[in-house]
Write a protein that holds these residues in place. Structure first.
Motif, PDB file in Angstrom:
ATOM      1  N   UNK A 140     -20.928 110.994  98.901  1.00 30.71           N
ATOM      2  CA  UNK A 140     -19.729 110.775  98.085  1.00 30.71           C
ATOM      3  C   UNK A 140     -19.466 109.282  97.905  1.00 30.71           C
ATOM      4  N   UNK A 141     -19.539 108.526  99.009  1.00 32.07           N
ATOM      5  CA  UNK A 141     -19.166 107.112  98.971  1.00 32.07           C
ATOM      6  C   UNK A 141     -20.341 106.218  98.615  1.00 32.07           C
ATOM      7  N   UNK A 142     -21.438 106.331  99.370  1.00 35.73           N
ATOM      8  CA  UNK A 142     -22.559 105.399  99.226  1.00 35.73           C
ATOM      9  C   UNK A 142     -23.371 105.678  97.965  1.00 35.73           C
ATOM     10  N   UNK A 143     -23.349 106.911  97.487  1.00 38.74           N
ATOM     11  CA  UNK A 143     -24.080 107.239  96.259  1.00 38.74           C
ATOM     12  C   UNK A 143     -23.144 107.302  95.056  1.00 38.74           C
ATOM     13  N   UNK A 144     -22.341 108.367  94.973  1.00 39.11           N
ATOM     14  CA  UNK A 144     -21.574 108.632  93.743  1.00 39.11           C
ATOM     15  C   UNK A 144     -20.535 107.553  93.448  1.00 39.11           C
ATOM     16  N   UNK A 168     -29.601  96.427  89.534  1.00 34.64           N
ATOM     17  CA  UNK A 168     -28.727  95.842  90.552  1.00 34.64           C
ATOM     18  C   UNK A 168     -27.986  96.946  91.306  1.00 34.64           C
ATOM     19  N   UNK A 169     -27.531  97.966  90.580  1.00 33.37           N
ATOM     20  CA  UNK A 169     -26.875  99.109  91.227  1.00 33.37           C
ATOM     21  C   UNK A 169     -27.801  99.736  92.263  1.00 33.37           C
ATOM     22  N   UNK A 170     -29.055  99.935  91.885  1.00 36.99           N
ATOM     23  CA  UNK A 170     -30.022 100.539  92.791  1.00 36.99           C
ATOM     24  C   UNK A 170     -30.239  99.661  94.026  1.00 36.99           C
ATOM     25  N   UNK A 171     -30.361  98.351  93.821  1.00 40.46           N
ATOM     26  CA  UNK A 171     -30.582  97.436  94.944  1.00 40.46           C
ATOM     27  C   UNK A 171     -29.409  97.455  95.909  1.00 40.46           C
ATOM     28  N   UNK A 214     -32.680 108.789  95.661  1.00 38.68           N
ATOM     29  CA  UNK A 214     -31.399 109.442  95.416  1.00 38.68           C
ATOM     30  C   UNK A 214     -30.664 108.787  94.251  1.00 38.68           C
ATOM     31  N   UNK A 215     -30.752 107.461  94.165  1.00 41.69           N
ATOM     32  CA  UNK A 215     -30.147 106.777  93.014  1.00 41.69           C
ATOM     33  C   UNK A 215     -30.805 107.267  91.725  1.00 41.69           C
ATOM     34  N   UNK A 216     -32.134 107.414  91.754  1.00 36.52           N
ATOM     35  CA  UNK A 216     -32.837 107.899  90.580  1.00 36.52           C
ATOM     36  C   UNK A 216     -32.420 109.305  90.184  1.00 36.52           C
ATOM     37  N   UNK A 217     -32.247 110.182  91.172  1.00 38.78           N
ATOM     38  CA  UNK A 217     -31.808 111.548  90.877  1.00 38.78           C
ATOM     39  C   UNK A 217     -30.415 111.555  90.253  1.00 38.78           C
ATOM     40  N   UNK A 218     -29.509 110.738  90.794  1.00 39.27           N
ATOM     41  CA  UNK A 218     -28.148 110.693  90.243  1.00 39.27           C
ATOM     42  C   UNK A 218     -28.158 110.107  88.836  1.00 39.27           C
ATOM     43  N   UNK A 219     -29.016 109.128  88.619  1.00 42.92           N
ATOM     44  CA  UNK A 219     -29.155 108.525  87.293  1.00 42.92           C
ATOM     45  C   UNK A 219     -29.667 109.540  86.269  1.00 42.92           C
ATOM     46  N   UNK A 220     -30.647 110.339  86.677  1.00 42.10           N
ATOM     47  CA  UNK A 220     -31.285 111.265  85.734  1.00 42.10           C
ATOM     48  C   UNK A 220     -30.454 112.511  85.459  1.00 42.10           C
ATOM     49  N   UNK A 221     -29.692 112.968  86.457  1.00 38.81           N
ATOM     50  CA  UNK A 221     -29.001 114.252  86.318  1.00 38.81           C
ATOM     51  C   UNK A 221     -27.485 114.142  86.317  1.00 38.81           C
TER      52      UNK A 221
END
Length: 312
Positions: A181-185, A200-203, A231-238
């Motif tokens: 919830x916090x570190x990803x979304x 930069x978001x991913x880094x 996980x960043x990639x999954x959130x970006x794609x979906x």
């Protein structure tokens, strides 16, 4: 970040409708006077929980010390604190969605009409595969370079009572859930609302996730880069984080439950638990790799318009 229309219908983008990709796109960025407030609040919620954890992780890595086994009371405290933090993060997410005029389902707070259960399973299995891949890669690095191993003292000992073990298992799962919830979304949405680019978001997301896990040792920490970036990639794609949250919850609970069974059952019970856990890990890896391959195929088939809009 350019303005994005509502999700198109099948008649507008037939190829996109065949693919499960629904990239995370905000309708517009926050106004200049509010964007850094959003980022500051997201970072504040992060440091409330993981600031002290990072300090302890570094101190533990430098000078390992024994920790007391968790009790029912300490586990309940962790559960309540994690749920409160997750609730605060979800509220801030909803506020950012409203402030950017973005439908909440576009950032994972609701189910899109075009978002199907098969896509949730796809993301869930891929996220589980990533965390297992992290373990495998970390183990490989440590076997090749023993100096990359973490301290030999157990950082998170098993509770010495059955009730304590049960609540510790729940606390471990909830702790993994609030992390997403916090570190990803929240972190990603706040940074994107502030016009921060995806690289930069991913880094930032990778660094902030890895630092409080550093007590596992350098090898595992390097492996975690794969997990965090994936996980960043999954959130970006979906544009969905709930399946990722459930995957982290399930993984943490499995690890803690198996450790507790080894502590209390012993003998045949421990052997069965370890064998079952190992078999489940293999199944997850195979299914997750198939899901990842399917995602790559969909990326290759996609015309890229939605992805370019998300990256803008």
């Amino acid at each position: 970040m350019s303005e994005s229309p509502a999700d198109p219908g099948p008649e507008q983008t037939p190829r996109a409708m065949r693919a499960p990709l629904r990239p995370l796109v905000l309708a517009r960025p926050l106004n200049a006077q509010w964007r850094w407030w959003a980022v500051g609040l997201a970072l504040a919620l992060y440091f409330v929980r993981w600031g002290p954890s990072t300090v302890r992780a570094v101190a533990y890595l430098i000078e390992p010390t024994e920790r007391a086994a968790p009790t029912v009371g300490s586990s309940v405290q962790t559960i309540v604190g994690s749920m409160a933090l997750a609730g605060a993060g979800l509220i801030v997410l909803a506020v950012i969605a409203a402030a950017t005029e973005t439908p909440r389902e576009r950032i994972g707070l609701g189910r899109r009409p075009t978002y199907r259960k098969r896509t949730a399973v796809l993301v869930f299995l891929t996220a589980l595969m990533l965390v297992n891949l992290t373990q495998c890669f970390g183990t490989l690095l440590v076997s090749l370079f023993p100096w990359m191993a973490g301290p030999s003292i157990e950082e998170h000992p098993v509770s010495d009572t059955f009730a304590g073990a049960v609540f510790d298992t729940i606390a471990s799962g909830v702790g993994g859930a609030v992390e997403e919830v916090i570190v990803l979304a929240l972190l990603i949405v706040a940074l994107r609302a502030a016009r921060v680019s995806w690289p930069v978001v991913c880094a930032v997301a990778v660094v902030l996730r890895v630092v409080f896990h550093i007590y596992y040792g350098l090898g595992t920490s390097i492996g975690m880069i794969i997990w965090a970036a994936g996980l960043v990639g999954l959130y970006y794609l979906f544009g969905q984080f709930i399946p990722i949250l459930l995957a982290h919850l399930a993984f943490n609970m499995q690890l803690t439950a198996v450790a507790s069974i080894n502590e209390f059952a012993g003998g045949r019970g421990a052997a069965l638990a370890n064998a079952g856990s190992g078999f489940l890990d293999v199944v997850v890896m195979v299914l997750g790799l198939l899901c990842a391959a399917f995602i790559f195929v969909q990326l290759w088939r996609s015309d890229g318009m939605e992805l370019k809009r998300a990256a803008g």
